[in-house]
Design an enzyme around this catalytic site. Structure first.
Site, short mmCIF file in Angstrom:
data_model
loop_
_atom_site.label_atom_id
_atom_site.label_comp_id
_atom_site.label_asym_id
_atom_site.label_seq_id
_atom_site.Cartn_x
_atom_site.Cartn_y
_atom_site.Cartn_z
N ASP A 43 0.85 -1.18 0.00
CA ASP A 43 0.00 0.00 0.00
C ASP A 43 0.89 1.24 0.00
O ASP A 43 1.72 1.41 0.90
CB ASP A 43 -0.88 -0.02 1.25
CG ASP A 43 -2.00 1.01 1.19
OD1 ASP A 43 -2.07 1.75 0.19
OD2 ASP A 43 -2.80 1.08 2.15
N ASP A 136 -3.16 2.65 -5.91
CA ASP A 136 -1.98 2.68 -5.05
C ASP A 136 -1.86 1.47 -4.14
O ASP A 136 -1.16 1.51 -3.13
CB ASP A 136 -2.01 3.95 -4.19
CG ASP A 136 -3.22 4.01 -3.26
OD1 ASP A 136 -4.16 3.22 -3.46
OD2 ASP A 136 -3.22 4.86 -2.36
N GLU A 137 -2.51 0.38 -4.52
CA GLU A 137 -2.57 -0.78 -3.62
C GLU A 137 -2.64 -2.06 -4.44
O GLU A 137 -3.33 -2.12 -5.45
CB GLU A 137 -3.81 -0.63 -2.74
CG GLU A 137 -3.94 -1.59 -1.60
CD GLU A 137 -5.18 -1.28 -0.77
OE1 GLU A 137 -5.31 -1.84 0.32
OE2 GLU A 137 -6.04 -0.49 -1.23
#
Length: 421
Positions: A43, A136-137
């Site tokens: 993350d 973003d993960e």
């Protein structure tokens, strides 16, 4: 107990050593299963805000909020801003009340997408089994990679984290565990710039005293339902067998109880199928009249059409989304006669839905989504009912080509123009 220095990647240190004997770093990861676990959740830390601080170093020590105007919401905020209580999805007026000194920056999605692609490329150097969960993960399955990299997954993940910092200019937090659920929970334990390990043996004891809201997917409504039934902690939920869980909570019950025990059989699948694509905007001032609402609806139809083209998909139906001044959400659906990714076809389907809702109510947000999705090759092919669809598709493709070369303002339709003040 196995240990790893996250700065020099050394592994040969005494069990109780407070720092790495090779480099002196105190950023050590220790765990009995450190070198055997293979599922990782990655993350990026405060991603949008981190990219902005990367590009504007003078903001490093300042609270930064990425979001819209005072009527918008917080898209992301840095950890300095979070200390004041600011959180993602919070209304901007509330965020600015909590953190009046914050530097507010409008989102630049193209910039964030470029950084995300860099991070994704670094992930794929570790393993082909990378499943993106958001911009973003992602979750990674690193089983079988030790022979390739000549190092355990934990070591490669530490190297990956440093590569992201050096090559992309942002930081990541990593959770390492035996399954996807525990890896995600581990990643949340040590943010920012964290590296947490959660093994199967300790998971149930660690989960037991935690509130049920710790589990992904348990929102406020389900949490209230569980608490009303006497289940406030995960330990209470984990004690249910499958039959009791089903009797109390229906079909979802056994799965809830299993997850409360830390069980998760989901595989890491590199290609996650999109279920819907959408675009929405929050107004600077509430709008009531359909004539005023149509212009932003058209702009969202254009944006949705572009996103469908970028994803190589088409819309088999549309979902109109409206949020009232009192934050009540309204959604209306319509199926399309044939798949499309033309804004004018999307707009033609959405406008009647909008007309029914434009009854004098004040709205603060409008959006449109494509659901269900269809293959791009089925879009705008034309038939006896609409033989000109291919020509309209070609015309729109030419408009998009001009905008890509000269900017979005190069070609504009009157219905999408904002009124002069």
């Amino acid at each position: 107990m196995p240990a790893l220095c996250r700065d020099c990647f050394g592994t040969g240190m005494a069990e109780e050593a407070p720092a790495c004997p090779a480099c002196g770093s105190r950023r050590l990861a220790r765990h009995r299963e450190l070198f055997t676990l293979v599922v990782a959740h990655v993350d990026c830390d405060a991603f949008y805000a981190s990219v902005e601080k990367r590009d504007r170093p003078e903001l490093a020590a300042k609270p930064v909020i990425v979001g819209g105007g005072r009527r918008g919401v917080v898209a992301a905020c840095c950890y300095i801003a979070r200390t004041t209580g600011v959180r993602s999805a919070m209304p901007m007026f509330k965020a600015l009340r909590l953190c009046p000194d914050a530097v507010v920056i409008r989102p630049e999605m193209a910039k964030y997408a470029a950084a995300a692609r860099q991070v994704r490329a670094l992930m794929e150097r570790l393993t082909p089994l990378v499943q993106p969960l958001s911009i973003d993960e992602a979750v990674l399955d690193l089983r079988g990679t030790e022979a390739l990299h000549r190092a355990p997954p934990a070591v490669m993940l530490a190297r990956f984290a440093r590569s992201v910092e050096q090559e992309v200019g942002v930081t990541v937090s990593i959770g390492l565990a035996p399954n996807r659920l525990l890896a995600k929970l581990a990643a949340e334990r040590d943010k920012p710039r964290g590296f947490a390990v959660l093994g199967a043996a300790e998971a149930r004891d660690w989960l037991a005293p935690q509130p049920v809201t710790l589990l992904p997917g348990i929102g406020p409504a389900l949490a209230r339902r569980l608490e009303a039934a006497g289940f406030a902690t995960l330990g209470q939920l984990a004690a249910l067998d499958a039959r009791d869980a089903a009797r109390r909570f229906g079909e979802e019950g056994p799965g809830l109880a299993a997850r409360a025990r830390g069980e998760d059989a989901r595989a890491v699948t590199p290609e996650r199928e999109a279920k819907s694509i959408s675009a929405e905007t929050t107004f600077d001032a509430d709008l009531r009249e359909i004539a005023a609402l149509e212009a932003p609806l058209w702009r969202m139809c254009e944006k949705l059409a572009r996103r469908l083209r970028e994803k190589d998909l088409a819309a088999g139906g549309i979902v109109l989304k409206l949020k009232t001044a009192g934050f009540a959400l309204r959604t209306r659906n319509a199926r399309l006669p044939a798949p499309t990714r033309l804004p004018e076809t999307l707009f033609a389907a959405a406008r009647p839905l909008l007309a029914k809702e434009a009854d004098g109510t004040a709205f603060r947000l409008i959006g449109i989504g494509a659901q269900p999705l269809a293959p791009a090759e089925d879009a705008d092919r034309g038939d006896l009912a609409d033989p000109l669809a291919p020509k309209r598709a070609a015309r729109w493709q030419a408009v998009e080509a001009l905008r890509a070369k000269y900017g979005d303002a190069a070609v504009a339709l009157g219905r999408g123009l904002k009124p002069r003040r």
